[in-house]
Write a protein that holds these residues in place. Structure first.
Motif, PDB file in Angstrom:
ATOM      1  N   GLY A   1      -2.176   7.112  -8.073  1.00  0.00           N
ATOM      2  CA  GLY A   1      -1.191   6.098  -7.743  1.00  0.00           C
ATOM      3  C   GLY A   1      -0.190   5.948  -8.877  1.00  0.00           C
ATOM      4  O   GLY A   1      -0.304   6.613  -9.906  1.00  0.00           O
ATOM      5  N   PRO A   2       0.792   5.062  -8.701  1.00  0.00           N
ATOM      6  CA  PRO A   2       1.841   4.915  -9.716  1.00  0.00           C
ATOM      7  C   PRO A   2       1.294   4.487 -11.079  1.00  0.00           C
ATOM      8  O   PRO A   2       1.912   4.770 -12.102  1.00  0.00           O
ATOM      9  CB  PRO A   2       2.763   3.837  -9.142  1.00  0.00           C
ATOM     10  CG  PRO A   2       2.377   3.698  -7.716  1.00  0.00           C
ATOM     11  CD  PRO A   2       0.973   4.167  -7.569  1.00  0.00           C
ATOM     12  N   ASN A   3       0.140   3.840 -11.107  1.00  0.00           N
ATOM     13  CA  ASN A   3      -0.409   3.424 -12.391  1.00  0.00           C
ATOM     14  C   ASN A   3      -1.238   4.527 -13.040  1.00  0.00           C
ATOM     15  O   ASN A   3      -1.830   4.311 -14.104  1.00  0.00           O
ATOM     16  CB  ASN A   3      -1.254   2.155 -12.218  1.00  0.00           C
ATOM     17  CG  ASN A   3      -2.446   2.394 -11.305  1.00  0.00           C
ATOM     18  OD1 ASN A   3      -2.702   3.521 -10.879  1.00  0.00           O
ATOM     19  ND2 ASN A   3      -3.176   1.342 -11.013  1.00  0.00           N
ATOM     20  N   ASN A   4      -1.287   5.683 -12.433  1.00  0.00           N
ATOM     21  CA  ASN A   4      -1.988   6.852 -12.975  1.00  0.00           C
ATOM     22  C   ASN A   4      -3.498   6.631 -13.083  1.00  0.00           C
ATOM     23  O   ASN A   4      -4.175   7.422 -13.731  1.00  0.00           O
ATOM     24  CB  ASN A   4      -1.426   7.243 -14.348  1.00  0.00           C
ATOM     25  CG  ASN A   4      -0.050   7.858 -14.238  1.00  0.00           C
ATOM     26  OD1 ASN A   4       0.366   8.267 -13.164  1.00  0.00           O
ATOM     27  ND2 ASN A   4       0.650   7.926 -15.344  1.00  0.00           N
ATOM     28  N   ARG A   5      -3.997   5.604 -12.459  1.00  0.00           N
ATOM     29  CA  ARG A   5      -5.435   5.341 -12.558  1.00  0.00           C
ATOM     30  C   ARG A   5      -6.100   5.237 -11.195  1.00  0.00           C
ATOM     31  O   ARG A   5      -7.176   5.755 -10.985  1.00  0.00           O
ATOM     32  CB  ARG A   5      -5.686   4.033 -13.313  1.00  0.00           C
ATOM     33  CG  ARG A   5      -5.365   4.165 -14.770  1.00  0.00           C
ATOM     34  CD  ARG A   5      -5.638   2.885 -15.505  1.00  0.00           C
ATOM     35  NE  ARG A   5      -5.374   3.059 -16.921  1.00  0.00           N
ATOM     36  CZ  ARG A   5      -5.427   2.084 -17.814  1.00  0.00           C
ATOM     37  NH1 ARG A   5      -5.730   0.867 -17.422  1.00  0.00           N
ATOM     38  NH2 ARG A   5      -5.175   2.329 -19.077  1.00  0.00           N
TER      39      ARG A   5
HETATM   40  C1  LIG Z   1       1.998   8.355 -15.034  1.00  0.00           C
HETATM   41  O1  LIG Z   1       2.055   9.682 -15.483  1.00  0.00           O
HETATM   42  C2  LIG Z   1       3.341  10.238 -15.410  1.00  0.00           C
HETATM   43  C3  LIG Z   1       3.240  11.699 -15.786  1.00  0.00           C
HETATM   44  O2  LIG Z   1       2.392  11.885 -16.846  1.00  0.00           O
HETATM   45  C4  LIG Z   1       4.292   9.460 -16.323  1.00  0.00           C
HETATM   46  O3  LIG Z   1       5.577  10.000 -16.215  1.00  0.00           O
HETATM   47  C5  LIG Z   1       4.300   8.007 -15.882  1.00  0.00           C
HETATM   48  O4  LIG Z   1       5.078   7.261 -16.737  1.00  0.00           O
HETATM   49  C6  LIG Z   1       2.912   7.467 -15.854  1.00  0.00           C
HETATM   50  N1  LIG Z   1       2.935   6.120 -15.279  1.00  0.00           N
HETATM   51  C7  LIG Z   1       2.288   5.102 -15.814  1.00  0.00           C
HETATM   52  C8  LIG Z   1       2.392   3.813 -15.103  1.00  0.00           C
HETATM   53  O5  LIG Z   1       1.627   5.237 -16.812  1.00  0.00           O
END
Ligand SMILES: *[C@@H]1O[C@H](CO)[C@@H](O)[C@H](O)[C@H]1NC(C)=O
Ligand SMILES: *[C@@H]1O[C@H](CO)[C@@H](O)[C@H](O)[C@H]1NC(C)=O
Length: 443
Positions: A195-199
């Motif tokens: 998801g957008p939060n990468n988690r």
């Molecule tokens: C999620 O990962 C992407 C690619 O690594 C990065 O560009 C993005 O800022 C990250 N988003 C968050 C919310 O950490």
């Protein structure tokens, strides 16, 4: 300079008294840490005279003194005094300038600084000059006059060393966590994406992302399903659809012939039949529908799968025609003495392979004479014994099919009715010439 000035303001009167007492005293030694410029606070370097020169703060600082205070410049600083205060010593006097504080000697640079070509003290970058004792696992950060050993992001100091933090121990990820040196990465199970939060992991709509379904695609949580249109079945691979051979499923789908088609099937009927209720075949009555080619002098006879045109006048000598289907042998004609007095033509059609015995035709005497007795028999056309007669009573009998017969086939049976009256020694015979068509099919 400003801290010096504000400090002064706090103890103005004390300053004024000191000045009065000391006269043109030399500036005090600054208690501030060395600023490592050429001149001390309140002085500026005069390249012409090669000396430090007093700065007139009353001119260079806007509103150096507020309100009713007046600004008095002074060597190395300035004073704010009430306008009424009398200044005994002329601070702007023409007298010889006070001794100027000497420039710092290069060798007197404090630790962490070194003199440059202009003999100014400049910061030493201990990190680039390998003057630090940071561990290889640590980052060196230069600071003014010193340096700092820190752990990179994602590491933490344990004892003297920096050790990678296992972020995965903290359950940051919804599905899977991969610890990396200095960081971590979340991964999702197949069918999900980060998801957008990468988690957190969100379902992937595979159907919108080119899922390889040949016909229909249904997204579901974490996966997708392929389905096929009606009449197709999903191949073992789960993606492709192949036509269902409905005809192979059952021989009862169609009464006659099943034809498989892409996605469906259809029933067909033999010539002379029409499709009825999608699967049944019904004989076309060409005589009724007008689809026959019989002439005016002919009679159209329909049977299962076809029709026949028969001459309306079928009577042969010595018979004469008395109606459309009846021939009579006149008693007056000697040739008629041994012949049935009448021949009636009738036609009927049966299907193949009927279960037997089967009643197929009922014969009925048309005229009944009192005291007479009618007997029925098959006079011709039954050489193989496919039929027999079952007498019902004096005036009627049933033609019975004795053996299963398969068409297309045609029988011409002469069914004779003999009428006897023993009292009047009267005997008469008439024939029903019955044509039995047997269709090619069971329908
Ligand atoms: C999620 O990962 C992407 C690619 O690594 C990065 O560009 C993005 O800022 C990250 N988003 C968050 C919310 O950490
Ligand atoms: C049928 O024949 C019998 C004699 O065998 C006779 O008695 C009877 O009246 C006849 N019935 C009819 C309806 O002709």
């Amino acid at each position: 300079m400003l801290p010096f000035a504000s400090c002064l303001r706090g103890s103005l009167l004390l300053w004024a008294l000191l000045l009065l007492l000391l006269g043109a005293a030399s500036p005090q030694e600054s208690e501030e840490p060395d600023s490592y410029t050429e001149c001390t606070d309140g002085y500026e370097w005069d390249p012409d005279s090669q000396h430090c020169r007093d700065v007139n703060e009353c001119l260079t600082i806007p509103e150096a003194c507020k309100g009713e205070m007046k600004c008095i410049n002074h060597y190395g600083g300035y004073l704010c005094l009430p306008r009424s205060a009398a200044v005994i010593n002329d601070l702007h006097g023409e007298g010889p300038p006070p001794p100027v504080p000497p420039a710092e000697h290069p060798s007197s640079c404090p630790p962490g600084y070194e003199p440059d070509e202009q003999e100014s003290c400049v910061d030493v970058d201990e990190c680039t000059q390998a003057l630090h004792d940071c561990r290889p696992s640590q980052d060196c950060h230069n600071l003014p006059g010193s340096y700092q050993c820190t752990c990179p992001d994602g590491y933490r100091k344990i004892g003297p060393e920096c050790v990678d933090i296992d972020e995965c121990r903290y359950r940051y990820c919804q599905h899977r966590c991969v610890n990396l040196p200095g960081s971590f990465r979340c991964q999702c199970e197949p069918g999900f994406q980060l998801g957008p939060n990468n988690r957190s992991c969100v379902d992937v709509n595979e159907c919108e992302m080119g899922a390889p379904c040949e016909q229909r695609c249904f997204n579901s949580y974490g996966t997708f399903l392929c389905r096929c249109h009606q009449g197709y079945e999903l191949h073992r691979d789960g993606f492709s659809c192949s036509d269902t051979d409905e005809c192979s499923y059952s021989s009862y789908l169609c009464q006659y012939r099943c034809v498989n088609e892409p996605g469906r099937f259809s029933c067909h009927c033999p010539q002379g039949y029409q499709l009825m209720a999608t699967r049944l075949c019904q004989d076309i009555d060409e005589c009724e529908s007008g689809g026959h080619q019989c002439s005016e002098a002919q009679t159209c006879v329909n049977f299962h799968g076809g029709y026949r045109c028969v001459d309306t006048n079928r009577c042969v000598e010595p018979y004469i025609q008395v109606s459309d289907n009846r021939c009579l042998c006149p008693a007056s004609n000697p040739l008629c003495r041994e012949q049935p007095s009448s021949i009636v033509y009738r036609y009927m059609s049966i299907t193949s392979e009927r279960s037997v015995p089967a009643d197929v035709f009922q014969i009925q005497a048309t005229s009944v004479y009192p005291g007479a007795y009618n007997a029925f028999q098959i006079r011709a056309g039954n050489s193989q014994g496919d039929f027999y007669i079952r007498q019902i009573n004096n005036v009627s009998a049933m033609l019975v099919l004795a053996r299963p017969v398969t068409g297309p086939r045609e029988y011409v049976l002469d069914l004779e009715m003999v009428t006897m009256n023993s009292l009047m020694s009267y005997r008469a015979s008439s024939v029903l010439r019955l044509t039995v068509f047997v269709g090619a099919y069971t329908f």
